[in-house]
Enzyme design. Structure first.
Site, mmCIF file in Angstrom:
data_model
loop_
_atom_site.group_PDB
_atom_site.id
_atom_site.type_symbol
_atom_site.label_atom_id
_atom_site.label_comp_id
_atom_site.label_asym_id
_atom_site.label_seq_id
_atom_site.Cartn_x
_atom_site.Cartn_y
_atom_site.Cartn_z
ATOM 1 C CB CYS A 72 31.238 -50.424 55.015
ATOM 2 S SG CYS A 72 32.014 -48.830 54.889
ATOM 3 C CB CYS A 78 35.310 -45.153 58.294
ATOM 4 S SG CYS A 78 33.847 -44.362 58.916
ATOM 5 C CB CYS A 159 28.041 -43.584 54.899
ATOM 6 S SG CYS A 159 27.846 -44.032 56.610
ATOM 7 C CG ASP A 385 15.810 -38.131 75.742
ATOM 8 O OD1 ASP A 385 16.894 -38.735 75.863
ATOM 9 O OD2 ASP A 385 15.222 -38.010 74.643
ATOM 10 C CB CYS A 412 21.940 -41.542 74.285
ATOM 11 S SG CYS A 412 22.515 -39.965 74.895
HETATM 12 C C1 LIG Z 1 19.125 -36.615 73.889
HETATM 13 S S1 LIG Z 1 18.411 -35.076 73.419
HETATM 14 C C2 LIG Z 1 16.715 -35.441 73.664
HETATM 15 C C3 LIG Z 1 15.737 -34.534 72.983
HETATM 16 C C4 LIG Z 1 14.289 -35.024 72.905
HETATM 17 N N1 LIG Z 1 13.813 -35.504 74.163
HETATM 18 C C5 LIG Z 1 14.090 -36.045 71.808
HETATM 19 O O1 LIG Z 1 13.755 -37.201 72.080
HETATM 20 O O2 LIG Z 1 14.256 -35.670 70.636
HETATM 21 C C6 LIG Z 1 18.882 -34.053 74.733
HETATM 22 C C7 LIG Z 1 18.411 -32.628 74.628
HETATM 23 O O3 LIG Z 1 18.815 -31.937 75.826
HETATM 24 C C8 LIG Z 1 19.169 -30.604 75.492
HETATM 25 N N2 LIG Z 1 19.987 -30.122 76.619
HETATM 26 C C9 LIG Z 1 21.302 -30.364 76.855
HETATM 27 N N3 LIG Z 1 21.667 -29.812 78.034
HETATM 28 C C10 LIG Z 1 20.564 -29.237 78.567
HETATM 29 C C11 LIG Z 1 20.304 -28.531 79.777
HETATM 30 N N4 LIG Z 1 21.270 -28.310 80.673
HETATM 31 N N5 LIG Z 1 19.067 -28.068 80.003
HETATM 32 C C12 LIG Z 1 18.080 -28.271 79.075
HETATM 33 N N6 LIG Z 1 18.263 -28.948 77.918
HETATM 34 C C13 LIG Z 1 19.484 -29.426 77.671
HETATM 35 C C14 LIG Z 1 19.849 -30.743 74.140
HETATM 36 O O4 LIG Z 1 19.846 -29.529 73.437
HETATM 37 C C15 LIG Z 1 18.971 -31.827 73.475
HETATM 38 O O5 LIG Z 1 17.919 -31.248 72.753
#
Ligand SMILES: C[S@@+](CC[C@H](N)C(=O)[O-])C[C@H]1O[C@@H](n2cnc3c(N)ncnc32)[C@H](O)[C@@H]1O
Length: 457
Positions: A72, A78, A159, A385, A412
């Site tokens: 890149c 960037c 990109c 998650d 993550c």
């Molecule tokens: C890393 S993403 C995971 C979504 C899903 N499990 C996936 O694999 O696509 C985290 C999610 O948590 C939601 N989120 C963030 N804070 C939250 C809370 N306090 N209560 C419920 N959901 C929440 C976000 O909007 C997002 O959709």
């Protein structure tokens, strides 16, 4: 004592977290962006802090065999990728070490960290492009990526981590903006119209959703724009105008106006179809997402003790994990804070004929106790998650008192994962962590961990 602007020759003794090499002079650590462990480098000191300094490469005297030429052209300017000067295989080793460091610092016991599951072809993997649009220092409109730790936009036309069709569409949208003198947002004076171009693609369906993020009502060329871009790209199934009038780093506002199509697209993951709207979270690397979800589900497939029980999918987004898991459970309950995502999740259960899943909108820490009060059977498995900040204290306490047999934690951010595992390890056994490379050539890494409830005497 080190001083700014002094030059030294140093050996790089370790790799840092974000594409920097670490050297020491008289035991004083120096972080050098772009250096790799094993290299000998001539550096110039940029800044000296109390406990460490920053240096920059002047000359590479001895080069690591893991150094590669970044394909890149914008890489050095960037702020998108930070590991592109390193061979892909070695970036996976660095990511494994990041996870090990975070876990071993926080936890008493050594947990096995497996090798990171990488991609066969780690290029053009993102299904979501979000380019800021603004003004450069000469007053011209510019679209691209913010340079590292700033809001200066580096122009980017190709990109290497974005889907190639999305790159092309973004370039043509920006060409339209320039040709028609559409006003663009000026972050310094908080005036101007177009702030971001967001493009999502269903990689399996080839459906494209374009979102133009605007700061005001002055994007008046809806008809011309829709005609121009949909004639060029028939894959565009919908175009949405999103209003974000706040002085904020958050890209999308809450108000959407459909300019064309239905306002959403579909994608396919595994054997399921998913509806995706502009405000809903959807994993950005669909190839690795299937691997991630299957890694999380392997634990369930092989454990007869929890099959046909009740499960929770906390932070469920558009319901992907819960829907993937639904065939192994009697009932699944999903909780997610974004209302539009929960609407998508409900629709996703319907279109996939999944009848044993229910979704609730709201904050996990508030909604979870209400759901636990309502349901007949105590959940044996909880999938979590969360976003990068991890679980909040109340959710950790709720999990401890609920004590499901298994918690499957998808994270993550290894730092918050380690913090949360530390809190949960009193009640749970954690044997290993499986990292998955969802974000090649950036320092981010995703992990799946299974927590097994300790048997009480
Ligand atoms: C890393 S993403 C995971 C979504 C899903 N499990 C996936 O694999 O696509 C985290 C999610 O948590 C939601 N989120 C963030 N804070 C939250 C809370 N306090 N209560 C419920 N959901 C929440 C976000 O909007 C997002 O959709």
């Amino acid at each position: 004592m080190l001083e700014k602007n002094q030059e030294y020759e140093v050996d790089i003794i370790d790799d840092g977290y974000q594409g920097e090499g670490i050297a020491k002079i008289d035991n004083f650590p120096i972080f050098i962006q772009g250096a790799i462990k094993g290299e000998r480098i001539k550096i110039k000191i940029l800044k000296v802090q109390t406990n460490f300094a920053y240096g920059k490469i002047i000359q590479i005297i001895k080069e690591s065999s893991n150094r590669v030429e970044a394909e890149c052209e914008e890489y050095k300017k960037c702020g998108g990728c930070n590991l592109r000067h390193i061979s892909y295989d070695y970036t996976l080793k660095i990511k494994k070490a990041i996870v090990e460091n975070c876990l071993y610092k926080a936890l008493n016991k050594n947990i096995e960290v497996h090798d990171v599951i990488g991609m066969e072809n780690p290029l053009f993997y993102r299904n979501k492009l979000q380019y800021p649009v603004g003004i450069d220092k000469d007053g011209n409109a510019v679209m691209g990526v913010y340079s590292s730790r700033t809001h200066n936009i580096v122009p980017v036309s190709n990109c290497y981590i974005q889907n190639e069709l999305c790159n092309k569409i973004a370039n043509d949208i920006f060409a339209f903006i320039k040709e028609n003198n559409v006003s663009v947002y000026n972050e310094t004076i908080l005036k101007g119209t177009v702030r971001h171009i967001v493009i999502r693609i269903g990689v399996k369906t080839n459906e494209v959703l374009v979102t133009i993020v605007v700061n005001d009502n002055n994007f008046k060329m809806d008809k011309e724009f829709v005609k121009y871009i949909t004639e060029k790209y028939p894959n565009i199934k919908s175009i949405v105008k999103n209003y974000n009038t706040k002085n904020t780093n958050v890209i999308l506002g809450n108000k959407n106006e459909i300019m064309f199509g239905s306002g959403y697209i579909y994608d396919i993951l595994g054997e399921y179809k998913f509806k995706i709207s502009p405000l809903s979270f959807y994993q950005v690397n669909p190839i690795q997402t299937e691997i991630l979800y299957n890694t999380a589900l392997n634990e369930i497939k092989s454990s007869s003790d929890v099959k046909n029980s009740t499960a929770l999918d906390l932070y469920c987004g558009i319901g992907t994990i819960g829907i993937f898991a639904s065939k192994y459970f009697k009932k699944v309950y999903g909780i997610e804070i974004v209302e539009q995502a929960i609407e998508d999740a409900k629709e996703n259960a319907k279109i996939n004929n999944v009848g044993n899943i229910k979704f609730y909108a709201g904050d996990v820490e508030k909604v979870l106790p209400q759901i636990l009060d309502k349901i007949d059977e105590k959940p044996k498995v909880v999938f979590v998650d969360p976003p990068r900040k991890g679980l909040d204290n109340k959710t950790v306490e709720l999990l401890k008192s609920l004590k499901p047999e298994k918690i499957i934690y998808i994270s993550c951010n290894p730092a918050t994962l380690a913090r949360d595992l530390k809190e949960l390890q009193e009640n749970y056994t954690i044997n290993s962590v499986q990292p998955v490379d969802m974000f090649p050539f950036t320092h981010h890494v995703e992990c799946v961990t299974v927590l097994y409830a300790r048997k009480t005497m």
